[in-house]
Design a protein around this motif. Structure first.
Motif, mmCIF file in Angstrom:
data_model
loop_
_atom_site.group_PDB
_atom_site.id
_atom_site.type_symbol
_atom_site.label_atom_id
_atom_site.label_comp_id
_atom_site.label_asym_id
_atom_site.label_seq_id
_atom_site.Cartn_x
_atom_site.Cartn_y
_atom_site.Cartn_z
ATOM 1 N N THR A 285 2.735 6.954 -6.711
ATOM 2 C CA THR A 285 1.793 7.870 -7.359
ATOM 3 C C THR A 285 1.947 9.310 -6.879
ATOM 4 O O THR A 285 1.417 10.229 -7.505
ATOM 5 C CB THR A 285 0.345 7.423 -7.096
ATOM 6 N N GLY A 286 2.653 9.511 -5.762
ATOM 7 C CA GLY A 286 2.876 10.862 -5.253
ATOM 8 C C GLY A 286 1.678 11.479 -4.567
ATOM 9 O O GLY A 286 1.697 12.675 -4.222
ATOM 10 N N GLN A 287 0.654 10.703 -4.335
ATOM 11 C CA GLN A 287 -0.569 11.242 -3.743
ATOM 12 C C GLN A 287 -0.381 11.711 -2.295
ATOM 13 O O GLN A 287 -1.116 12.583 -1.826
ATOM 14 C CB GLN A 287 -1.681 10.197 -3.794
ATOM 15 N N TYR A 288 0.616 11.158 -1.618
ATOM 16 C CA TYR A 288 0.820 11.530 -0.207
ATOM 17 C C TYR A 288 1.130 13.011 -0.030
ATOM 18 O O TYR A 288 0.900 13.601 1.018
ATOM 19 C CB TYR A 288 1.950 10.698 0.403
ATOM 20 N N GLU A 289 1.659 13.643 -1.100
ATOM 21 C CA GLU A 289 2.008 15.062 -1.010
ATOM 22 C C GLU A 289 0.772 15.939 -0.843
ATOM 23 O O GLU A 289 0.858 17.061 -0.339
ATOM 24 C CB GLU A 289 2.787 15.477 -2.261
ATOM 25 N N GLY B 235 0.215 15.357 6.718
ATOM 26 C CA GLY B 235 -0.124 16.189 7.864
ATOM 27 C C GLY B 235 -1.607 16.400 8.046
ATOM 28 O O GLY B 235 -2.040 17.005 9.021
ATOM 29 N N ASP B 236 -2.403 15.901 7.107
ATOM 30 C CA ASP B 236 -3.856 16.072 7.187
ATOM 31 C C ASP B 236 -4.435 15.038 8.142
ATOM 32 O O ASP B 236 -4.318 13.846 7.916
ATOM 33 C CB ASP B 236 -4.452 15.888 5.785
ATOM 34 N N GLN B 237 -5.048 15.478 9.220
ATOM 35 C CA GLN B 237 -5.633 14.560 10.196
ATOM 36 C C GLN B 237 -7.154 14.511 10.086
ATOM 37 O O GLN B 237 -7.834 14.071 10.993
ATOM 38 C CB GLN B 237 -5.207 14.958 11.610
ATOM 39 N N SER B 238 -7.683 14.986 8.977
ATOM 40 C CA SER B 238 -9.125 14.944 8.787
ATOM 41 C C SER B 238 -9.529 13.556 8.317
ATOM 42 O O SER B 238 -8.703 12.673 8.141
ATOM 43 C CB SER B 238 -9.540 15.982 7.733
ATOM 44 N N SER B 239 -10.816 13.391 8.080
ATOM 45 C CA SER B 239 -11.319 12.086 7.643
ATOM 46 C C SER B 239 -10.749 11.687 6.286
ATOM 47 O O SER B 239 -10.728 10.512 5.935
ATOM 48 C CB SER B 239 -12.848 12.132 7.568
ATOM 49 N N THR C 24 0.840 -1.204 0.000
ATOM 50 C CA THR C 24 0.000 0.000 0.000
ATOM 51 C C THR C 24 0.868 1.244 0.000
ATOM 52 O O THR C 24 0.621 2.201 -0.759
ATOM 53 C CB THR C 24 -0.918 0.018 1.239
ATOM 54 N N ALA C 25 1.891 1.237 0.853
ATOM 55 C CA ALA C 25 2.778 2.396 0.953
ATOM 56 C C ALA C 25 3.486 2.681 -0.370
ATOM 57 O O ALA C 25 3.613 3.841 -0.789
ATOM 58 C CB ALA C 25 3.808 2.153 2.056
ATOM 59 N N LEU C 26 3.943 1.628 -1.037
ATOM 60 C CA LEU C 26 4.636 1.812 -2.317
ATOM 61 C C LEU C 26 3.710 2.412 -3.372
ATOM 62 O O LEU C 26 4.120 3.269 -4.162
ATOM 63 C CB LEU C 26 5.205 0.479 -2.798
ATOM 64 N N VAL C 27 2.457 1.972 -3.379
ATOM 65 C CA VAL C 27 1.486 2.546 -4.322
ATOM 66 C C VAL C 27 1.295 4.036 -4.040
ATOM 67 O O VAL C 27 1.289 4.860 -4.950
ATOM 68 C CB VAL C 27 0.131 1.810 -4.227
ATOM 69 N N ILE C 28 1.156 4.385 -2.754
ATOM 70 C CA ILE C 28 0.941 5.774 -2.369
ATOM 71 C C ILE C 28 2.142 6.649 -2.725
ATOM 72 O O ILE C 28 1.986 7.760 -3.242
ATOM 73 C CB ILE C 28 0.642 5.867 -0.852
ATOM 74 N N VAL C 29 3.354 6.142 -2.460
ATOM 75 C CA VAL C 29 4.565 6.923 -2.729
ATOM 76 C C VAL C 29 4.843 7.015 -4.237
ATOM 77 O O VAL C 29 5.205 8.079 -4.750
ATOM 78 C CB VAL C 29 5.778 6.313 -1.996
ATOM 79 N N LEU D 101 -6.674 8.676 1.012
ATOM 80 C CA LEU D 101 -5.332 8.741 0.437
ATOM 81 C C LEU D 101 -5.055 7.495 -0.394
ATOM 82 O O LEU D 101 -4.559 7.574 -1.522
ATOM 83 C CB LEU D 101 -4.298 8.875 1.559
ATOM 84 N N THR D 102 -5.400 6.346 0.145
ATOM 85 C CA THR D 102 -5.225 5.090 -0.579
ATOM 86 C C THR D 102 -6.098 5.063 -1.830
ATOM 87 O O THR D 102 -5.664 4.648 -2.907
ATOM 88 C CB THR D 102 -5.577 3.894 0.329
ATOM 89 N N SER D 103 -7.334 5.519 -1.684
ATOM 90 C CA SER D 103 -8.261 5.552 -2.817
ATOM 91 C C SER D 103 -7.739 6.440 -3.936
ATOM 92 O O SER D 103 -7.788 6.088 -5.117
ATOM 93 C CB SER D 103 -9.632 6.044 -2.349
ATOM 94 N N ALA D 104 -7.224 7.611 -3.552
ATOM 95 C CA ALA D 104 -6.698 8.545 -4.552
ATOM 96 C C ALA D 104 -5.482 7.966 -5.264
ATOM 97 O O ALA D 104 -5.304 8.138 -6.476
ATOM 98 C CB ALA D 104 -6.341 9.869 -3.886
#
Length: 378
Positions: A242-246, A250-254, A235-240, A260-263
Motif C-alpha cells: 500500500t506504500g503507507q510506510y513512506e 522514521g516516525d517514533q511517535s505514537s 503485515t509487512a507485505l500489506v504495509i509495503v 501505520l498498520t491501520s492506515a
C-alpha cells in the motif's frame, strides 16, 4: 519495525524469527524440565528456576542464583513495560484515533482496561488460559484473513514489495541508521514479537501437562515461525504494497506503531480500522494478562509464594495499565525495549551453558518415539 527501519527491517525480522525457533526449543524444554510443582498442584517455572537449578547441577550454584535473580527483576520490568504499558498505549491510540473519543483521556481508557485485566488475573493461570484460548483464535483469524485479501487483491504488486524488502535489508542508504540500523530494528521487533531468547514464554510452557520436556520444546519452536515469519511478514507485505510506510518512516511517535498498520489496511478496506481496533484491543488484553503471569512468577520467586505477595503484584500491574495508557509512546517503547533486552542476557547465557541438557532430552524423546515407547500418530 518498518516505521523505524523501512521495509528492509522485515527481512531481518524473518531471519530472527527462524533463528528464534531453536532458542524457543531450548528455553521451553528447560522450562518444563526444571519446573517446581507444589502440594496443591500449582506450577512454578521459567528461567528463574532452570538458571538456578540447572547451573547448580553443573557446580555453578552461585552464578545460577545471580542470573536467576537478575532475570526475575528484569522480567518484572518487562511485564510492566512491553507486556503492559506498550500494549495498552497502542490499544488506546488506535481506539481514540479510530472513534475520536477519549482523546487526551488515556487514563480513563486505562482504568477500564485495568478493571477487566484485574478480573481475569485474579483467577490465576487457569482463568488466563480460558480467556486467551477464546480470544486468540478469533482475533488471529480476522487479522490473517484481512491481510490475505489485501495481498491477493494486489498480487501483481507482490514482487515489487518483496524486492523493496530485500533491497532495504542490505542497502547502506536505508533509513534507521543504514544497514546496521535496519538490522537492529528488525531483530529488536522480532524479539518483541516472539520473545525467543527472552525467556518469558518458558514460564507459560512450564505449566503444561507433559512428562517429556523436549515434547513441549518442539511445540514451542513453532511460535516464532507462526507469529514472526508468517503473521508479521503478512503485515509487512500489506504495509509495503500500500506504500503507507513512506508516510511514517522514521516516525517514533505514537502514530508509528499500530497507526501505520491501520492506515495500510484502511487504504484498501475503509471499514477495516474499526475491525483492527477490536483486534488490537484483544491482542493487547490477551498479551497483558499473559505477561501478568510472567511477572507474577518472577515476583513470587523473589518475594515468596504468599497470597500477600501475589495480591501486591497484581495491584501494581493494574496500576501500570492506567499509567501506560496515559504515557507518551516514545518513553514506553524505550523502557519496554530496555527491560526485554536485559532479560535476554542471563537467559541466553544460561541456555548456552545448559545446551547439553537439552540435547540429551531431545535425544531421549526421539529414541522413545523410534522404539515405540511413545506412540506415533501419522
Amino acid at each position: 519495525a518498518i516505521s523505524l527501519g523501512g521495509p528492509g527491517a522485515t527481512f531481518w525480522m524473518i531471519l530472527a524469527g527462524l533463528l528464534g525457533m531453536s532458542t524457543k526449543l531450548v528455553e521451553c524444554t528447560l522450562g518444563v524440565k526444571y519446573r517446581q510443582i507444589d502440594a496443591n498442584g500449582k506450577v512454578y517455572g521459567g528461567p528463574m528456576y532452570y538458571l538456578s537449578q540447572g547451573l547448580a547441577e553443573k557446580g555453578q550454584a552461585g552464578l545460577g542464583k545471580v542470573l536467576a535473580a537478575f532475570f526475575a527483576v528484569m522480567c518484572i520490568g518487562g511485564s510492566s513495560g512491553g507486556g503492559n504499558m506498550f500494549q495498552i498505549n497502542q490499544a488506546y491510540k488506535q481506539f481514540s484515533g479510530t472513534f475520536g473519543v477519549l482523546e487526551g483521556q488515556g487514563w480513563l481508557f486505562g482504568l477500564i482496561m485495568a478493571v477487566l485485566v484485574g478480573i481475569v488475573i485474579i483467577g490465576g493461570i487457569k482463568s488466563i488460559a480460558k480467556v486467551t484460548e477464546k480470544i486468540v483464535p478469533f482475533m488471529v483469524a480476522i487479522y490473517v484473513i484481512a491481510a490475505l485479501v489485501i495481498i491477493l487483491a494486489n498480487i501483481s504488486a507482490l514482487p515489487a514489495a518483496i524486492g523493496k524488502i530485500f533491497y532495504g535489508a542490505f542497502s547502506a542508504e536505508a533509513v534507521g541508521g543504514g544497514f546496521i540500523g535496519v538490522l537492529i530494528q528488525g531483530f529488536k521487533r522480532a524479539a518483541f514479537s516472539n520473545e525467543a531468547g527472552v525467556g518469558s514464554a518458558s514460564i507459560a510452557h512450564a505449566a503444561v501437562k507433559t512428562n517429556k520436556p523436549a515434547s513441549e520444546g518442539i511445540v514451542a519452536l513453532l511460535e516464532p515461525f507462526i507469529d514472526t515469519v508468517v503473521v508479521c511478514t503478512m503485515t509487512a507485505l500489506v504495509i509495503v504494497i500500500t506504500g503507507q510506510y513512506e508516510n511514517f518512516t522514521g516516525d517514533q511517535s505514537s502514530a508509528a506503531g499500530v497507526a501505520l498498520t491501520s492506515a495500510a489496511f484502511g487504504q484498501v478496506m475503509s471499514w477495516f480500522p474499526y475491525v483492527l481496533t477490536l483486534a488490537v484491543i484483544l491482542f493487547a488484553f490477551s498479551t497483558m494478562i499473559t505477561w501478568s503471569y510472567y511477572g507474577l512468577q518472577s515476583w513470587t520467586y523473589l518475594f515468596g509464594k504468599s497470597k500477600a505477595a501475589e495480591i501486591s503484584y497484581k495491584v501494581i500491574f493494574c496500576l501500570f495499565v492506567i499509567i501506560g495508557a496515559a504515557a507518551t509512546m516514545g518513553a514506553v517503547t524505550d523502557f519496554s525495549d530496555m527491560m526485554i533486552f536485559a532479560m535476554c542476557f542471563p537467559n541466553i547465557f544460561g541456555l548456552y551453558l545448559m545446551r547439553h541438557v537439552v540435547r540429551d532430552e531431545i535425544n531421549e524423546y526421539m529414541d522413545d518415539i523410534e522404539t515405540g515407547k511413545i506412540k506415533r500418530y501419522d
